[in-house]
Every structure is written in C-alpha cells, then in structure tokens.
Scaffold this motif. Structure first.
Motif, PDB file in Angstrom:
ATOM      1  N   LEU A  99      73.661  94.058 -27.067  1.00 36.56           N
ATOM      2  CA  LEU A  99      72.373  93.914 -26.387  1.00 36.56           C
ATOM      3  C   LEU A  99      71.323  93.255 -27.288  1.00 36.56           C
ATOM      4  O   LEU A  99      70.359  92.695 -26.811  1.00 36.56           O
ATOM      5  CB  LEU A  99      71.863  95.280 -25.924  1.00 36.56           C
ATOM      6  N   HIS A 100      71.508  93.349 -28.596  1.00 34.00           N
ATOM      7  CA  HIS A 100      70.513  92.774 -29.508  1.00 34.00           C
ATOM      8  C   HIS A 100      70.874  91.331 -29.863  1.00 34.00           C
ATOM      9  O   HIS A 100      72.038  90.938 -29.792  1.00 34.00           O
ATOM     10  CB  HIS A 100      70.437  93.593 -30.801  1.00 34.00           C
ATOM     11  N   HIS A 101      69.856  90.613 -30.274  1.00 35.77           N
ATOM     12  CA  HIS A 101      70.050  89.255 -30.741  1.00 35.77           C
ATOM     13  C   HIS A 101      70.931  89.269 -31.996  1.00 35.77           C
ATOM     14  O   HIS A 101      70.660  90.026 -32.924  1.00 35.77           O
ATOM     15  CB  HIS A 101      68.674  88.661 -31.068  1.00 35.77           C
ATOM     16  N   GLY A 102      72.007  88.498 -32.012  1.00 39.63           N
ATOM     17  CA  GLY A 102      72.895  88.440 -33.172  1.00 39.63           C
ATOM     18  C   GLY A 102      74.053  89.417 -33.105  1.00 39.63           C
ATOM     19  O   GLY A 102      74.989  89.324 -33.894  1.00 39.63           O
ATOM     20  N   SER A 103      74.008  90.349 -32.157  1.00 39.74           N
ATOM     21  CA  SER A 103      75.068  91.353 -32.074  1.00 39.74           C
ATOM     22  C   SER A 103      76.409  90.738 -31.673  1.00 39.74           C
ATOM     23  O   SER A 103      77.464  91.227 -32.070  1.00 39.74           O
ATOM     24  CB  SER A 103      74.711  92.432 -31.054  1.00 39.74           C
ATOM     25  N   ASP A 104      76.365  89.661 -30.874  1.00 38.80           N
ATOM     26  CA  ASP A 104      77.633  89.054 -30.456  1.00 38.80           C
ATOM     27  C   ASP A 104      78.419  88.563 -31.658  1.00 38.80           C
ATOM     28  O   ASP A 104      79.639  88.756 -31.730  1.00 38.80           O
ATOM     29  CB  ASP A 104      77.389  87.934 -29.436  1.00 38.80           C
ATOM     30  N   THR A 105      77.732  87.963 -32.627  1.00 39.08           N
ATOM     31  CA  THR A 105      78.413  87.503 -33.837  1.00 39.08           C
ATOM     32  C   THR A 105      78.993  88.690 -34.590  1.00 39.08           C
ATOM     33  O   THR A 105      80.150  88.655 -35.035  1.00 39.08           O
ATOM     34  CB  THR A 105      77.418  86.753 -34.754  1.00 39.08           C
ATOM     35  N   ALA A 106      78.201  89.763 -34.731  1.00 43.25           N
ATOM     36  CA  ALA A 106      78.673  90.959 -35.443  1.00 43.25           C
ATOM     37  C   ALA A 106      79.910  91.523 -34.755  1.00 43.25           C
ATOM     38  O   ALA A 106      80.891  91.885 -35.412  1.00 43.25           O
ATOM     39  CB  ALA A 106      77.558  92.008 -35.485  1.00 43.25           C
ATOM     40  N   VAL A 107      79.881  91.581 -33.422  1.00 35.96           N
ATOM     41  CA  VAL A 107      81.026  92.113 -32.671  1.00 35.96           C
ATOM     42  C   VAL A 107      82.265  91.262 -32.924  1.00 35.96           C
ATOM     43  O   VAL A 107      83.357  91.782 -33.136  1.00 35.96           O
ATOM     44  CB  VAL A 107      80.689  92.167 -31.164  1.00 35.96           C
ATOM     45  N   LYS A 108      82.084  89.951 -32.928  1.00 39.46           N
ATOM     46  CA  LYS A 108      83.233  89.058 -33.124  1.00 39.46           C
ATOM     47  C   LYS A 108      83.870  89.274 -34.497  1.00 39.46           C
ATOM     48  O   LYS A 108      85.096  89.253 -34.635  1.00 39.46           O
ATOM     49  CB  LYS A 108      82.802  87.596 -32.957  1.00 39.46           C
ATOM     50  N   GLN A 130      73.662  98.258 -42.213  1.00 40.93           N
ATOM     51  CA  GLN A 130      72.955  97.754 -41.019  1.00 40.93           C
ATOM     52  C   GLN A 130      71.488  97.376 -41.290  1.00 40.93           C
ATOM     53  O   GLN A 130      71.037  96.333 -40.835  1.00 40.93           O
ATOM     54  CB  GLN A 130      73.036  98.800 -39.903  1.00 40.93           C
ATOM     55  N   PRO A 131      70.730  98.199 -42.055  1.00 39.64           N
ATOM     56  CA  PRO A 131      69.324  97.835 -42.261  1.00 39.64           C
ATOM     57  C   PRO A 131      69.159  96.470 -42.928  1.00 39.64           C
ATOM     58  O   PRO A 131      68.125  95.819 -42.746  1.00 39.64           O
ATOM     59  CB  PRO A 131      68.804  98.949 -43.176  1.00 39.64           C
ATOM     60  N   GLN A 132      70.172  96.027 -43.700  1.00 40.85           N
ATOM     61  CA  GLN A 132      70.042  94.735 -44.377  1.00 40.85           C
ATOM     62  C   GLN A 132      70.283  93.561 -43.434  1.00 40.85           C
ATOM     63  O   GLN A 132      69.566  92.570 -43.472  1.00 40.85           O
ATOM     64  CB  GLN A 132      71.033  94.634 -45.550  1.00 40.85           C
ATOM     65  N   TRP A 133      71.297  93.665 -42.570  1.00 41.94           N
ATOM     66  CA  TRP A 133      71.659  92.462 -41.780  1.00 41.94           C
ATOM     67  C   TRP A 133      71.137  92.485 -40.350  1.00 41.94           C
ATOM     68  O   TRP A 133      71.094  91.445 -39.697  1.00 41.94           O
ATOM     69  CB  TRP A 133      73.181  92.241 -41.785  1.00 41.94           C
ATOM     70  N   ALA A 134      70.733  93.668 -39.862  1.00 43.37           N
ATOM     71  CA  ALA A 134      70.451  93.755 -38.428  1.00 43.37           C
ATOM     72  C   ALA A 134      68.974  93.890 -38.096  1.00 43.37           C
ATOM     73  O   ALA A 134      68.607  94.575 -37.162  1.00 43.37           O
ATOM     74  CB  ALA A 134      71.226  94.916 -37.822  1.00 43.37           C
ATOM     75  N   SER A 135      68.098  93.206 -38.857  1.00 45.90           N
ATOM     76  CA  SER A 135      66.694  93.245 -38.450  1.00 45.90           C
ATOM     77  C   SER A 135      66.575  92.542 -37.111  1.00 45.90           C
ATOM     78  O   SER A 135      67.218  91.519 -36.872  1.00 45.90           O
ATOM     79  CB  SER A 135      65.830  92.552 -39.505  1.00 45.90           C
ATOM     80  N   HIS A 136      65.778  93.127 -36.194  1.00 42.52           N
ATOM     81  CA  HIS A 136      65.816  92.636 -34.819  1.00 42.52           C
ATOM     82  C   HIS A 136      65.185  91.267 -34.659  1.00 42.52           C
ATOM     83  O   HIS A 136      65.541  90.511 -33.771  1.00 42.52           O
ATOM     84  CB  HIS A 136      65.137  93.638 -33.886  1.00 42.52           C
TER      85      HIS A 136
END
Lengths: 218, 155
Positions: A99-108, A130-136
């Motif tokens: 649902l978040h921006h960039g999550s599709d890449t992380a999922v892949k 997560q706090p390092q790479w997943a800033s919204h």
C-alpha cells in the motif's frame, strides 16, 4: 440562559447523530467485509503464499502485510509468537499488500528470496532496518539488497527473479486478492476466513482463541 | 448614549434579533464539519488539497460562532465573515474544477486524491464540493442577515 441550552443541546444532538452514524456505517462495512471474505474464500491463501508454522494447523491466520508498514513491523513478533506458542495448532500465511510508495519493490526483493527458500530470513532483515529504508516520503527499498547480502542467496539469480514475470504475476495476484477481500490497510488479518474488524493485539488473540475452541469441539 | 451603544454591540439583550441567523450559520458550520469528518474519518475518503483548504475555513467557524452564540456576542459575525468568505471562494473554485470549467492541469493536486475525481460524490449524486459551496453560501447569507439585524437594532 435558555439560549445556551439550545446551543449545547444542538451540539449534543449532532454529536449523538455522528456516533450513531459511525455505528451504522461500521456495522454495514463489517458485513460487507465478512461477505467479501465468504464469497472470495479462495483469495485468502494462494499456493505461492509463504507459510510459517505447521502447514496442517487447524487455525490459519492470513496476514495482508506491507514491508514498509510500521504496525506490520510491530505485529510481526506478536503473530510469530502466537504461532510458536500454539504447539502446531496455528499457522501464519503471509500475503503481500503493497500500500505504501516503494513497497512493491520491497515485496519483489522478498519474493526473490522466497524463491530460494530464504523468505523469512530476508523479511526479518528488512523489518529490522525498516526505519532506514522505508521512510514514506522517500523510500529506498533497494537498500534491502545490501541487508540480505549475507543470508546465503544467489544474488545474481535473486536480482533476475525480482525483475522477472513470475514475481510480477504473483504480486498482481496478491493485489487483486487484497482488493477482492476489501483490505485497505495493513496489517489486515483473517483468522480461518473471519476478518479481524476491530484492530488490536488482544482482539486478534481473542479471535484465534475462538477459532481454536471451535476446532477443538467439532 | 455610548453605554447603550456598547450594550447593543455586545448584544446582551435577551431578544437580540441577530441570534437566530447566527444560530443558523453555526448550525450549518456544525453540520458541514460533522459531515466532512464523517466522510474523511469514518468512510475513509482522503480529502484532496482543495478539500483541506475548505476544512481550514469551515472547522473554526463552529468554535467562533459557537462562542458568539453562547455569549450573544454579535462581534463574532465580524470574525466569522472572512473565514466564510475565503471558504466560499475555495469551494466555488473547487466546483468549477469538478465540473471541468477550470482545467485540471491548473489544480494544485500533486499528491493525494484528485480534486476533480468522480469519487467526490455523496450517494453518487451530489458532488461534495457543491455541498461545501452550498454550506458556505448559507453561512454567508445567515451572517449577513445577522449583521443587518444587529445594525438595525443599534439605530
């Protein structure tokens, strides 16, 4: 004096109407989500979905999960602990809900690790950082590659898989299932097909207990 | 004489003529605020940028006019009018965007939902921006009536 009461009474009436509206609306949308889960039962678990715990367990927790979601991160050890404490009676099925921006890449990237049997290792590395790479506002999911460099993956293959059509297809399926089941926030839990509507750790545990009791008395 | 004038301005009089239109304006603001919160927080519709600006003008009206009603203070009209005017302008602009009169490209909607989206409708019929415009129009008219009555009472 009288007028003050008119003002207070009107405000109170509007607040009460609002609360009643919330109750009606919540009730109706709960029904809709329950129906969606009944109609789209096959959308809950797919053959590709990663499973944690005894695959023959009586109670299945399906979690729609977003690797960038902070609440998912907090819930991960809780849910894992529930599976571990159940003596093989509860299993966890992970579904992707980017649902978040960039999550599709992380999922892949995580799914590429799953292809090589390292999904959970990769997931735990990604969640820890997560706090390092997943800033919204400025997500950097590519950082996960560096985090999982030493868990024993064939990195060349993993990078190719992450960009490949199989994982793309799988992600589309997960997103389609998420929409069919009306999951609009993460983590989204289903316990033996029953959606967790009132969110919380205690509520999730209660729902699991209820399903455990049901399975014990056939 | 000046004492009488001050009393009229603050409107301590029990039968202050401006009270009813002031109440109407407050009620409209209260209903609009409750409606906006219901759409956003309960039904989960994320407000677009223009919706936020209208909320910024609408929400304080409940408190400003509410306090004015409570103390029968006609001066609250003076404080509410600029808010209602700004809100009305944004709502009018939003309606034009929604109907496609103003080009979508000019809309400051970078992130979040589109302000020209077909999704911004109540029950699939009435567009939300039109509801907002109606509410601001009603508030402006009621405030204007309240001010006119207060002035007449002072003469």
């Amino acid at each position: 004096m009288n007028r003050k009461w008119i003002v207070l009474g009107t405000a109170l009436a509007v607040v009460l109407a609002f609360v009643a509206g919330v109750a009606v609306f919540t009730n109706r949308s709960n029904q809709e989500v329950k129906q969606a889960a009944q109609i789209n039962n096959e959308a809950l678990v797919r053959p590709h979905s990663p499973i944690f715990g005894n695959s023959a367990a009586k109670v299945t927790i399906v979690e729609f999960f977003d690797p960038s979601c902070e609440t998912c991160r907090v819930f991960y050890p809780i849910v894992k602990g529930m599976v571990n404490a159940s003596f093989g009676q509860v299993r966890l099925v992970m579904r992707n809900a980017p649902l978040h921006h960039g999550s599709d890449t992380a999922v892949k990237i995580l799914e590429a690790a799953r292809v090589q049997g390292k999904y959970w290792e990769a997931l735990e590395r990604a969640l820890a950082a997560q706090p390092q790479w997943a800033s919204h506002d400025r997500p950097q999911p590519e950082m996960i590659w560096a985090l999982i460099g030493d868990i024993g993956l064939d990195m060349t293959k993993a990078r190719a898989d992450a960009e490949g059509p199989a994982i793309d297809q799988l992600l589309r399926q997960d997103i389609a299932d998420m929409q069919a089941l009306k999951v609009d926030r993460t983590p989204g839990f289903f316990v033996n097909g029953t959606p967790l509507r009132e969110f919380g750790e205690a509520q999730l545990k209660a729902l699991v207990q209820q399903e455990l009791k049901k399975s014990a008395t056939p | 004489m000046s004492e009488h004038r001050a009393a009229a301005e603050v409107g301590k009089g029990r039968n202050a003529a401006f009270w009813l239109p002031l109440f109407a304006a407050w009620l409209l603001a209260l209903l609009a605020t409750a409606g906006a919160l219901f759409l956003g927080e309960v039904m989960g519709k994320t407000p677009c940028v223009l919706c936020w600006y209208q909320r910024i003008a609408m929400f304080p009206l409940v408190l400003v006019l509410g306090v004015g009603l409570f103390t029968s203070d006609v001066r609250s009209v003076r404080y509410a009018l600029p808010l209602a005017g700004v809100g009305w302008s944004i709502a009018a602009y939003h309606v034009l965007v929604y109907w496609g009169v103003v080009s979508k490209d000019l809309v400051p909607c970078g992130k979040g939902p589109s302000c020209a989206d077909a999704d911004v409708q109540m029950a699939g019929v009435v567009p939300i921006p039109l509801l907002s415009l109606a509410a601001f129009t009603g508030i402006l008219v009621a405030l204007w009536v309240a001010r006119a009555r207060a002035r007449r009472a002072m003469e």
